[in-house]
Design an enzyme around this catalytic site. Sequence first.
Site, PDB file in Angstrom:
ATOM      1  N   LYS A  92       0.829  -1.212   0.000  1.00 39.73           N
ATOM      2  CA  LYS A  92       0.000   0.000   0.000  1.00 39.73           C
ATOM      3  C   LYS A  92       0.862   1.259   0.000  1.00 39.73           C
ATOM      4  CE  LYS A  92      -3.656  -2.675   2.024  1.00 39.73           C
ATOM      5  NZ  LYS A  92      -4.898  -2.712   2.727  1.00 39.73           N
TER       6      LYS A  92
ATOM      7  N   HIS B 103      -8.846  -3.479  -6.307  1.00 39.28           N
ATOM      8  CA  HIS B 103      -8.767  -3.499  -4.844  1.00 39.28           C
ATOM      9  C   HIS B 103      -9.871  -2.610  -4.258  1.00 39.28           C
ATOM     10  CE1 HIS B 103      -7.300  -3.020  -0.775  1.00 39.28           C
ATOM     11  NE2 HIS B 103      -6.610  -4.118  -0.986  1.00 39.28           N
TER      12      HIS B 103
ATOM     13  N   GLU C 247     -11.551 -11.249  -1.541  1.00 40.86           N
ATOM     14  CA  GLU C 247     -11.215 -10.292  -0.484  1.00 40.86           C
ATOM     15  C   GLU C 247     -12.466  -9.588  -0.003  1.00 40.86           C
ATOM     16  OE1 GLU C 247      -6.979  -8.569  -0.029  1.00 40.86           O
ATOM     17  OE2 GLU C 247      -8.344  -7.205  -1.005  1.00 40.86           O
TER      18      GLU C 247
ATOM     19  N   SER D  46      -7.003  -9.230   6.281  1.00 45.68           N
ATOM     20  CA  SER D  46      -6.564  -9.452   7.676  1.00 45.68           C
ATOM     21  C   SER D  46      -5.875 -10.802   7.894  1.00 45.68           C
ATOM     22  CB  SER D  46      -7.744  -9.285   8.644  1.00 45.68           C
ATOM     23  OG  SER D  46      -8.188  -7.943   8.629  1.00 45.68           O
TER      24      SER D  46
HETATM   25  P1  PGA Z   1      -4.982  -6.332   5.301  1.00 40.78           P
HETATM   26  O1  PGA Z   1      -5.076  -5.824   3.805  1.00 40.78           O
HETATM   27  O2  PGA Z   1      -4.195  -7.624   5.269  1.00 40.78           O
HETATM   28  O3  PGA Z   1      -4.280  -5.253   6.028  1.00 40.78           O
HETATM   29  O4  PGA Z   1      -6.377  -6.560   5.778  1.00 40.78           O
HETATM   30  C1  PGA Z   1      -5.424  -6.719   2.796  1.00 40.78           C
HETATM   31  C2  PGA Z   1      -5.503  -6.032   1.477  1.00 40.78           C
HETATM   32  O5  PGA Z   1      -5.344  -4.859   1.337  1.00 40.78           O
HETATM   33  O6  PGA Z   1      -5.754  -6.668   0.488  1.00 40.78           O
END
Ligand code: PGA
Length: 253
Positions: A9, A95, A167, A213
């Site tokens: 990110k 995303h 996701e 997560s």
């Molecule tokens: P996260 O993010 O593991 O922090 O929940 C997952 C993602 O952005 O796909």
Amino acid sequence: MKYVIANLKMNLLSPRERDQYLVSLAKELKKKKINNFEIILCPPFVHLEAFAKNRKKNIKIGAQDVFSENKGSYTGEISPSMLKNFGCEYVILGHSERRRYFSENNEDINLKILAALKENLIPILCLGETKAEKENETTLQVIENQIKECLTDVPRSKIEKIIFVYEPVWAVGSDLNPTVHEIMEAKVLIKKILVEMFGQNNIKNVRILYGGSVNSKNAKEVCLDPDLDGVLVGRESLLPHEFIKIVETISNS
Ligand code: PGA
């Protein structure tokens, strides 16, 4: 082969922070004996070149987005050719953060997928329902629409290139996870729709991952289904020690 994707990110704010990250990731990886895995690191655009130059065995590089045109007057955008030429092989598309903060819709994502495939970049397509959609019990419908609209005009010969990630939006950044059953249900649904759209023979090797997560403690549980091809990791991918633990867990499962 299991895939573990790191979505870094908008982090690693300086060249120094980036270099520290790469060094400590390499160190953690060297400590372990892990087989049969591929890590795909997806840093911000400004770090792509450095990540590509420093990549180790079993590590590939991906971007977090791409534009649907390849060249020209599109201020601020990055094209598929640019990604390719700077050492990228993958690109995350669809995303939920791009849908939420940049109003991307299935049509935009479809154009990006087609543009990426044209340049031989492998799209990592994120699919999943919001909390409200889950509560309204429209999860299956939402995923079906996302697949149908995002994959319009994708040639049969290219469908197996795409990596799919289930996701659920409510599981991203929240410390909540779906049950193993819910993940399996989503995976079966994704496969079923792909069979309808592209035919059984063309999707035999399609890869389906889970994201949202994931951490070193829940990785085993999340990947209980041996047919799941891996995970996409957000926050925990910024911690090399934890991230490599996830890779180890997933590869041994
Ligand atoms: P996260 O993010 O593991 O922090 O929940 C997952 C993602 O952005 O796909």
